[in-house]
Design an enzyme around this catalytic site. Structure first.
Site, PDB file in Angstrom:
ATOM      1  N   ASN A   9     -29.230 -22.957   8.146  1.00 16.89           N
ATOM      2  CA  ASN A   9     -29.847 -23.568   6.965  1.00 16.89           C
ATOM      3  C   ASN A   9     -30.676 -22.240   6.144  1.00 16.89           C
ATOM      4  O   ASN A   9     -31.717 -21.860   6.381  1.00 16.89           O
ATOM      5  CB  ASN A   9     -30.990 -24.640   7.175  1.00 16.89           C
ATOM      6  CG  ASN A   9     -31.703 -25.070   5.871  1.00 16.89           C
ATOM      7  OD1 ASN A   9     -31.344 -24.703   4.712  1.00 16.89           O
ATOM      8  ND2 ASN A   9     -32.593 -25.773   5.755  1.00 16.89           N
ATOM      9  N   TRP A  10     -29.785 -21.857   5.105  1.00 16.11           N
ATOM     10  CA  TRP A  10     -30.146 -20.450   4.275  1.00 16.11           C
ATOM     11  C   TRP A  10     -31.279 -20.970   3.472  1.00 16.11           C
ATOM     12  O   TRP A  10     -31.817 -19.862   2.937  1.00 16.11           O
ATOM     13  CB  TRP A  10     -29.133 -20.180   3.667  1.00 16.11           C
ATOM     14  CG  TRP A  10     -27.861 -19.421   4.393  1.00 16.11           C
ATOM     15  CD1 TRP A  10     -27.743 -19.784   5.795  1.00 16.11           C
ATOM     16  CD2 TRP A  10     -26.827 -18.620   4.047  1.00 16.11           C
ATOM     17  NE1 TRP A  10     -26.428 -19.192   6.174  1.00 16.11           N
ATOM     18  CE2 TRP A  10     -25.875 -18.240   5.140  1.00 16.11           C
ATOM     19  CE3 TRP A  10     -26.413 -18.121   2.680  1.00 16.11           C
ATOM     20  CZ2 TRP A  10     -24.904 -17.522   5.086  1.00 16.11           C
ATOM     21  CZ3 TRP A  10     -25.271 -17.114   2.703  1.00 16.11           C
ATOM     22  CH2 TRP A  10     -24.566 -16.707   3.783  1.00 16.11           C
ATOM     23  N   LYS A  11     -31.567 -22.176   3.231  1.00 13.28           N
ATOM     24  CA  LYS A  11     -32.729 -22.405   2.225  1.00 13.28           C
ATOM     25  C   LYS A  11     -32.446 -21.841   0.741  1.00 13.28           C
ATOM     26  O   LYS A  11     -31.038 -21.469   0.481  1.00 13.28           O
ATOM     27  CB  LYS A  11     -33.919 -22.426   2.837  1.00 13.28           C
ATOM     28  CG  LYS A  11     -34.373 -23.104   4.259  1.00 13.28           C
ATOM     29  CD  LYS A  11     -35.364 -23.030   4.599  1.00 13.28           C
ATOM     30  CE  LYS A  11     -35.389 -23.472   5.999  1.00 13.28           C
ATOM     31  NZ  LYS A  11     -36.808 -23.853   6.757  1.00 13.28           N
ATOM     32  N   HIS A  96     -34.214 -33.101   5.044  1.00 15.79           N
ATOM     33  CA  HIS A  96     -35.062 -31.903   5.446  1.00 15.79           C
ATOM     34  C   HIS A  96     -36.337 -32.013   5.061  1.00 15.79           C
ATOM     35  O   HIS A  96     -36.732 -32.510   4.253  1.00 15.79           O
ATOM     36  CB  HIS A  96     -34.555 -30.641   4.908  1.00 15.79           C
ATOM     37  CG  HIS A  96     -35.013 -29.320   5.659  1.00 15.79           C
ATOM     38  ND1 HIS A  96     -36.356 -28.970   5.206  1.00 15.79           N
ATOM     39  CD2 HIS A  96     -34.906 -28.591   6.705  1.00 15.79           C
ATOM     40  CE1 HIS A  96     -36.403 -27.843   6.049  1.00 15.79           C
ATOM     41  NE2 HIS A  96     -35.584 -27.705   6.815  1.00 15.79           N
ATOM     42  N   GLU A  98     -38.566 -30.039   3.885  1.00 17.09           N
ATOM     43  CA  GLU A  98     -38.846 -29.482   2.782  1.00 17.09           C
ATOM     44  C   GLU A  98     -38.658 -30.479   1.531  1.00 17.09           C
ATOM     45  O   GLU A  98     -39.374 -30.464   0.485  1.00 17.09           O
ATOM     46  CB  GLU A  98     -38.571 -28.165   2.556  1.00 17.09           C
ATOM     47  CG  GLU A  98     -39.059 -27.139   3.489  1.00 17.09           C
ATOM     48  CD  GLU A  98     -38.155 -26.121   3.818  1.00 17.09           C
ATOM     49  OE1 GLU A  98     -37.190 -25.821   3.623  1.00 17.09           O
ATOM     50  OE2 GLU A  98     -38.696 -25.467   5.116  1.00 17.09           O
ATOM     51  N   GLU A 168     -36.670 -31.573  13.926  1.00 20.15           N
ATOM     52  CA  GLU A 168     -37.622 -30.440  13.373  1.00 20.15           C
ATOM     53  C   GLU A 168     -39.092 -30.712  13.092  1.00 20.15           C
ATOM     54  O   GLU A 168     -39.420 -31.327  12.087  1.00 20.15           O
ATOM     55  CB  GLU A 168     -37.061 -29.970  12.228  1.00 20.15           C
ATOM     56  CG  GLU A 168     -35.667 -29.377  11.965  1.00 20.15           C
ATOM     57  CD  GLU A 168     -35.119 -28.707  10.951  1.00 20.15           C
ATOM     58  OE1 GLU A 168     -34.826 -27.452  11.276  1.00 20.15           O
ATOM     59  OE2 GLU A 168     -35.429 -28.861   9.804  1.00 20.15           O
ATOM     60  N   GLY A 174     -40.835 -22.395   9.925  1.00 18.14           N
ATOM     61  CA  GLY A 174     -41.230 -21.235   9.252  1.00 18.14           C
ATOM     62  C   GLY A 174     -42.640 -20.695   9.407  1.00 18.14           C
ATOM     63  O   GLY A 174     -43.323 -19.679   9.123  1.00 18.14           O
ATOM     64  N   SER A 214     -38.475 -22.365  13.858  1.00 16.07           N
ATOM     65  CA  SER A 214     -38.883 -21.394  14.411  1.00 16.07           C
ATOM     66  C   SER A 214     -37.838 -20.647  15.854  1.00 16.07           C
ATOM     67  O   SER A 214     -38.229 -20.342  16.495  1.00 16.07           O
ATOM     68  CB  SER A 214     -40.302 -20.809  14.693  1.00 16.07           C
ATOM     69  OG  SER A 214     -41.173 -21.257  13.642  1.00 16.07           O
ATOM     70  N   GLY A 235     -33.488 -21.752  10.520  1.00 11.17           N
ATOM     71  CA  GLY A 235     -33.856 -20.954   9.233  1.00 11.17           C
ATOM     72  C   GLY A 235     -34.125 -19.713   8.942  1.00 11.17           C
ATOM     73  O   GLY A 235     -32.977 -18.817   8.972  1.00 11.17           O
TER      74      GLY A 235
END
Ligand code: 13P
Length: 252
Positions: A9-11, A96, A98, A168, A174, A214, A235
């Site tokens: 997931n490149w975000k 997700h 976020e 997650e 992160g 992570s 990530g």
């Protein structure tokens, strides 16, 4: 036997030129790996079309990071499932944390997105997970169960069979803090049991449940060797080919 699936997931990272560089490195280093492990990358929208062209004949599949549940109309800034299909996406990340915390996505919205993804033939990577407060309050299982029950409401077996679940824990995303392999395994096992109750033992046994939060080359092996962990949603470590490939190799 479930095959491990590693998704990146490149975000909100990598412009088009940077994407081309990273994708080329990933393609070169993953040649021949794809028969043992599923590999997915989810770049930003602006790189999807180019990514699709580059990934032809590679071992890497393409996914998007988000979509709207409506099939079109006055939703400035949004993207439909069909638009993602049209640029070659097979997968889409839905729910997700976020999106849940920063953009107010509820279980109900996520449920609509999952249904819309199925209607368009996309395979969703459905994310769930508890916050630190919820874990410390010892309600992890209740939180995850509610996300699953409400997220999957009305979704039939045929569609469920196309889902990848990504557990997650929000506190591990992160932060450099990973769930211990035992902590993650415990929740994965719980999720599989719940799927068996909601659907069937056969589907529970075949569903891919990724861990995310992570994941790095130095902890991937231990996490992926747990019986109910079937891959990772990565990530930070997917933004460099070297570390992403190390994790893919650990999943072989
Ligand atoms: P990190 O690997 O950077 O913790 O991110 C995990 C994640 O959110 C993947 O979707």
């Amino acid at each position: 036997m479930r095959k491990n699936v590693i998704a990146g997931n490149w975000k909100m990272n990598k412009d088009l030129n940077e994407s081309v560089v990273l994708i080329s490195e990933i393609i070169n280093s993953t040649k021949g790996l794809g028969s043992n492990v599923g590999i997915i990358i989810c770049p930003p929208f602006t790189s999807l079309e180019t990514a699709n062209a580059l990934l032809k004949n590679s071992d890497v599949a393409l996914g998007a990071q988000n979509m709207h549940y409506e099939s079109g109309g006055a939703y400035t800034g949004e993207i439909t499932a069909n638009m993602l299909r049209a640029v070659g996406c097979k997968y889409v990340i839905v729910g997700h944390s976020e999106r849940r915390t920063l953009f107010g996505e509820t279980n109900e919205i996520i449920n609509k997105k999952l249904k819309s993804a199925f209607n368009s033939g996309l395979y969703p990577i459905f994310c769930i997970g508890e916050t630190l407060e919820e874990r410390e309050g010892e309600i992890t299982e209740q939180v995850v169960e509610k996300q699953i029950r409400e997220g999957l409401a009305g979704i039939v077996e045929n569609d469920f069979a196309k889902i990848i679940i990504a557990y997650e824990p929000v506190w591990a995303i992160g932060t450099g803090k990973t769930a211990s392999p035992e902590q993650a395994q415990e929740v994965h096992k719980f999720i599989r049991k719940l799927i068996s109750e909601l659907y069937s033992a056969v589907l529970a046994d075949s569903v891919t449940i990724q861990y995310g939060g992570s994941v790095k080359p130095d902890n991937a092996n231990e996490l992926l060797s747990q019986p109910d962990i079937d891959g990772a949603l990565v990530g930070g470590a997917c933004l460099q080919a070297d570390s992403f490939i190390e994790i893919i190799k650990a999943a072989k």
